[in-house]
Design a protein around this motif. Structure first.
Motif, PDB file in Angstrom:
ATOM      1  N   PRO A 193     -11.152  -3.541   5.506  1.00 40.92           N
ATOM      2  CA  PRO A 193     -11.085  -4.271   6.697  1.00 40.92           C
ATOM      3  C   PRO A 193     -10.769  -5.742   7.043  1.00 40.92           C
ATOM      4  O   PRO A 193     -10.757  -6.255   8.442  1.00 40.92           O
ATOM      5  CB  PRO A 193     -12.770  -3.901   6.880  1.00 40.92           C
ATOM      6  N   VAL A 194     -11.273  -6.049   5.952  1.00 38.67           N
ATOM      7  CA  VAL A 194     -10.703  -8.161   6.343  1.00 38.67           C
ATOM      8  C   VAL A 194      -9.429  -9.019   6.509  1.00 38.67           C
ATOM      9  O   VAL A 194      -9.371  -8.870   7.039  1.00 38.67           O
ATOM     10  CB  VAL A 194     -11.361  -8.557   5.021  1.00 38.67           C
ATOM     11  N   PHE A 195      -9.177  -7.787   5.435  1.00 34.12           N
ATOM     12  CA  PHE A 195      -7.326  -8.241   5.680  1.00 34.12           C
ATOM     13  C   PHE A 195      -6.716  -7.558   6.756  1.00 34.12           C
ATOM     14  O   PHE A 195      -5.512  -8.157   7.253  1.00 34.12           O
ATOM     15  CB  PHE A 195      -6.882  -7.398   4.208  1.00 34.12           C
ATOM     16  N   LEU A 196      -7.181  -6.473   7.304  1.00 34.60           N
ATOM     17  CA  LEU A 196      -6.375  -5.902   8.461  1.00 34.60           C
ATOM     18  C   LEU A 196      -7.006  -6.847   9.793  1.00 34.60           C
ATOM     19  O   LEU A 196      -5.752  -6.971  10.614  1.00 34.60           O
ATOM     20  CB  LEU A 196      -6.963  -4.636   8.905  1.00 34.60           C
ATOM     21  N   THR A 197      -7.854  -6.764  10.023  1.00 36.60           N
ATOM     22  CA  THR A 197      -8.637  -7.217  10.844  1.00 36.60           C
ATOM     23  C   THR A 197      -8.309  -9.125  11.105  1.00 36.60           C
ATOM     24  O   THR A 197      -7.404  -9.822  12.147  1.00 36.60           O
ATOM     25  CB  THR A 197     -10.046  -7.190  11.363  1.00 36.60           C
ATOM     26  N   GLN A 198      -8.681  -9.832  10.092  1.00 39.53           N
ATOM     27  CA  GLN A 198      -8.678 -11.118  10.254  1.00 39.53           C
ATOM     28  C   GLN A 198      -6.866 -11.716   9.914  1.00 39.53           C
ATOM     29  O   GLN A 198      -5.943 -12.422  10.749  1.00 39.53           O
ATOM     30  CB  GLN A 198      -8.764 -11.953   8.742  1.00 39.53           C
ATOM     31  N   MET A 199      -6.480 -11.040   9.012  1.00 36.33           N
ATOM     32  CA  MET A 199      -4.583 -11.205   8.440  1.00 36.33           C
ATOM     33  C   MET A 199      -3.925 -10.985   9.305  1.00 36.33           C
ATOM     34  O   MET A 199      -3.167 -11.739  10.158  1.00 36.33           O
ATOM     35  CB  MET A 199      -4.317 -11.287   7.181  1.00 36.33           C
ATOM     36  N   LEU A 200      -3.890  -9.713   9.770  1.00 38.30           N
ATOM     37  CA  LEU A 200      -2.641  -8.798   9.844  1.00 38.30           C
ATOM     38  C   LEU A 200      -3.630  -8.850  11.896  1.00 38.30           C
ATOM     39  O   LEU A 200      -2.949  -8.082  12.761  1.00 38.30           O
ATOM     40  CB  LEU A 200      -3.393  -7.772   9.326  1.00 38.30           C
ATOM     41  N   GLY A 201      -4.571  -9.104  12.500  1.00 43.43           N
ATOM     42  CA  GLY A 201      -4.747  -8.937  14.308  1.00 43.43           C
ATOM     43  C   GLY A 201      -5.483  -7.852  14.192  1.00 43.43           C
ATOM     44  O   GLY A 201      -4.967  -7.559  15.988  1.00 43.43           O
ATOM     45  N   ALA A 202      -5.548  -7.284  13.536  1.00 46.34           N
ATOM     46  CA  ALA A 202      -6.261  -5.486  14.865  1.00 46.34           C
ATOM     47  C   ALA A 202      -7.135  -6.026  14.894  1.00 46.34           C
ATOM     48  O   ALA A 202      -8.240  -6.127  14.958  1.00 46.34           O
ATOM     49  CB  ALA A 202      -5.619  -4.853  13.491  1.00 46.34           C
ATOM     50  N   LEU A 244       2.041  -5.557   0.474  1.00 45.85           N
ATOM     51  CA  LEU A 244       2.880  -5.988   0.814  1.00 45.85           C
ATOM     52  C   LEU A 244       3.025  -6.060   2.764  1.00 45.85           C
ATOM     53  O   LEU A 244       4.078  -6.162   3.442  1.00 45.85           O
ATOM     54  CB  LEU A 244       4.155  -5.339   0.454  1.00 45.85           C
ATOM     55  N   SER A 245       2.358  -5.312   3.367  1.00 49.47           N
ATOM     56  CA  SER A 245       2.366  -5.048   4.472  1.00 49.47           C
ATOM     57  C   SER A 245       2.110  -6.305   5.597  1.00 49.47           C
ATOM     58  O   SER A 245       1.148  -7.266   5.193  1.00 49.47           O
ATOM     59  CB  SER A 245       1.304  -4.056   5.159  1.00 49.47           C
ATOM     60  N   THR A 246       2.610  -6.228   6.426  1.00 49.41           N
ATOM     61  CA  THR A 246       3.308  -7.250   7.322  1.00 49.41           C
ATOM     62  C   THR A 246       2.697  -6.929   8.767  1.00 49.41           C
ATOM     63  O   THR A 246       2.322  -7.994   9.748  1.00 49.41           O
ATOM     64  CB  THR A 246       4.396  -7.891   7.334  1.00 49.41           C
ATOM     65  N   GLY A 247       2.380  -5.572   9.131  1.00 46.26           N
ATOM     66  CA  GLY A 247       2.111  -5.165  10.736  1.00 46.26           C
ATOM     67  C   GLY A 247       0.755  -4.323   9.787  1.00 46.26           C
ATOM     68  O   GLY A 247       0.901  -3.855   9.010  1.00 46.26           O
ATOM     69  N   MET A 303       0.952  -1.478  11.594  1.00 48.13           N
ATOM     70  CA  MET A 303       1.099  -0.518  10.978  1.00 48.13           C
ATOM     71  C   MET A 303       1.471   0.555   9.720  1.00 48.13           C
ATOM     72  O   MET A 303       2.282   1.198   9.360  1.00 48.13           O
ATOM     73  CB  MET A 303       2.516  -0.233  12.180  1.00 48.13           C
ATOM     74  N   ASP A 304       2.442  -1.087   9.071  1.00 44.79           N
ATOM     75  CA  ASP A 304       2.703  -0.993   7.590  1.00 44.79           C
ATOM     76  C   ASP A 304       1.659  -0.497   6.869  1.00 44.79           C
ATOM     77  O   ASP A 304       1.370   0.374   6.239  1.00 44.79           O
ATOM     78  CB  ASP A 304       3.128  -2.568   7.136  1.00 44.79           C
ATOM     79  N   LEU A 305       0.527  -1.250   7.235  1.00 42.57           N
ATOM     80  CA  LEU A 305      -1.119  -0.919   6.537  1.00 42.57           C
ATOM     81  C   LEU A 305      -1.458   0.649   7.034  1.00 42.57           C
ATOM     82  O   LEU A 305      -1.780   1.379   5.865  1.00 42.57           O
ATOM     83  CB  LEU A 305      -2.287  -1.710   6.987  1.00 42.57           C
ATOM     84  N   PHE A 306      -1.351   1.228   7.166  1.00 35.86           N
ATOM     85  CA  PHE A 306      -1.770   2.093   8.154  1.00 35.86           C
ATOM     86  C   PHE A 306      -0.236   3.383   6.838  1.00 35.86           C
ATOM     87  O   PHE A 306      -1.262   4.088   6.785  1.00 35.86           O
ATOM     88  CB  PHE A 306      -1.275   1.941   9.934  1.00 35.86           C
ATOM     89  N   GLY A 307       0.617   2.709   7.320  1.00 38.93           N
ATOM     90  CA  GLY A 307       1.521   4.103   6.321  1.00 38.93           C
ATOM     91  C   GLY A 307       1.165   4.251   5.360  1.00 38.93           C
ATOM     92  O   GLY A 307       1.095   5.280   4.037  1.00 38.93           O
ATOM     93  N   ALA A 308       0.687   3.216   4.257  1.00 38.47           N
ATOM     94  CA  ALA A 308       0.460   3.224   2.701  1.00 38.47           C
ATOM     95  C   ALA A 308      -1.358   3.743   2.968  1.00 38.47           C
ATOM     96  O   ALA A 308      -0.902   3.913   2.057  1.00 38.47           O
ATOM     97  CB  ALA A 308       0.852   0.988   2.715  1.00 38.47           C
ATOM     98  N   ARG A 309      -1.495   3.443   3.310  1.00 38.94           N
ATOM     99  CA  ARG A 309      -3.626   3.997   3.972  1.00 38.94           C
ATOM    100  C   ARG A 309      -3.297   4.946   3.481  1.00 38.94           C
ATOM    101  O   ARG A 309      -3.908   6.592   2.823  1.00 38.94           O
ATOM    102  CB  ARG A 309      -3.635   3.235   4.206  1.00 38.94           C
ATOM    103  N   MET A 310      -2.104   6.085   4.372  1.00 36.42           N
ATOM    104  CA  MET A 310      -2.238   7.263   4.751  1.00 36.42           C
ATOM    105  C   MET A 310      -0.940   7.592   2.795  1.00 36.42           C
ATOM    106  O   MET A 310      -1.954   9.132   3.109  1.00 36.42           O
ATOM    107  CB  MET A 310      -1.032   7.499   5.685  1.00 36.42           C
ATOM    108  N   LEU A 311      -0.113   7.056   2.455  1.00 31.29           N
ATOM    109  CA  LEU A 311       0.556   7.567   0.941  1.00 31.29           C
ATOM    110  C   LEU A 311      -0.298   7.822   0.259  1.00 31.29           C
ATOM    111  O   LEU A 311      -0.999   8.545  -0.814  1.00 31.29           O
ATOM    112  CB  LEU A 311       1.505   6.349   0.929  1.00 31.29           C
ATOM    113  N   ASP A 312      -1.975   6.313  -0.110  1.00 29.45           N
ATOM    114  CA  ASP A 312      -2.811   6.414  -0.972  1.00 29.45           C
ATOM    115  C   ASP A 312      -3.778   7.840  -0.910  1.00 29.45           C
ATOM    116  O   ASP A 312      -3.895   8.728  -1.639  1.00 29.45           O
ATOM    117  CB  ASP A 312      -3.516   5.088  -0.599  1.00 29.45           C
TER     118      ASP A 312
END
Length: 181
Positions: A84-93, A146-149, A151-160
């Motif tokens: 959550p911190v990576f998603l909100t702070q680094m990726l700006g979601a 390695l996610s830069t956005g 949506m990338d993190l969303f796809g990787a989380r779905m894969l996990d």
């Protein structure tokens, strides 16, 4: 080996140990009782054999499966608190994106678990399906880093979660089958 649930914990009951039930309102206890007098010059049979006696029913495959599950779960539990911190702070979601991602991930896991369980029952290739799930989960961990956005993190989380759902039902069926051998 006999395993009994005692106060929400599993206690192995081996040769030389006796199970005592609840005494009044107190917890149930597991106490050691010497099955025969102990000679002082050498250790008793219980002292020499207890570690093996408690684990005699486990095959090598069950132990390897347990170790693989342990390390996969450790890697998942190390990653998710910082997500959550990576998603909100680094990726700006926003927080709503975080909630959407988590809800979709759980739905993906539940659907994949049902489908992989049905597939493993029909095809009887439980090991292959479980290994595919472990592979997908292992592949997704570096992709999250390695996610830069979002949506990338969303796809990787779905894969996990797809990998976790894919391996769960066949792994449990495999564990039961290997334990019975």
């Amino acid at each position: 080996m006999v395993i009994r649930a005692v106060s929400l914990q599993l206690w192995p009951v081996c040769e030389g140990y006796q199970f005592f039930g609840h005494k009044g309102n107190g917890p149930a206890t597991l106490e050691y009782a010497e099955p025969f007098p102990v000679r002082k010059d050498k250790p008793s049979w219980v002292d020499r054999q207890m570690p093996r006696a408690c684990f005699t029913g486990l095959s090598r495959n069950v132990v390897l499966l347990a170790v693989a599950s342990l390390f996969t779960d450790i890697s998942t539990e190390m990653l998710y608190p910082v997500l959550p911190v990576f998603l909100t702070q680094m990726l700006g979601a926003s927080g709503s994106i975080l909630g959407l991602m988590d809800g979709c991930a759980q739905a993906t896991q539940n659907i994949a678990q049902g489908l992989s369980g049905t597939l493993s029952d029909r095809v009887r290739k439980r090991k292959t399906i479980a290994l595919a799930g472990y592979f997908l989960a292992a592949l997704s961990k570096p992709l999250m880093g390695l996610s830069t956005g979002w949506m990338d993190l969303f796809g990787a989380r779905m894969l996990d979660r797809l990998g976790t759902g894919t391996r769960s039902a066949p792994r449990d069926a495999l564990r039961v089958r290997l334990r019975m051998c």
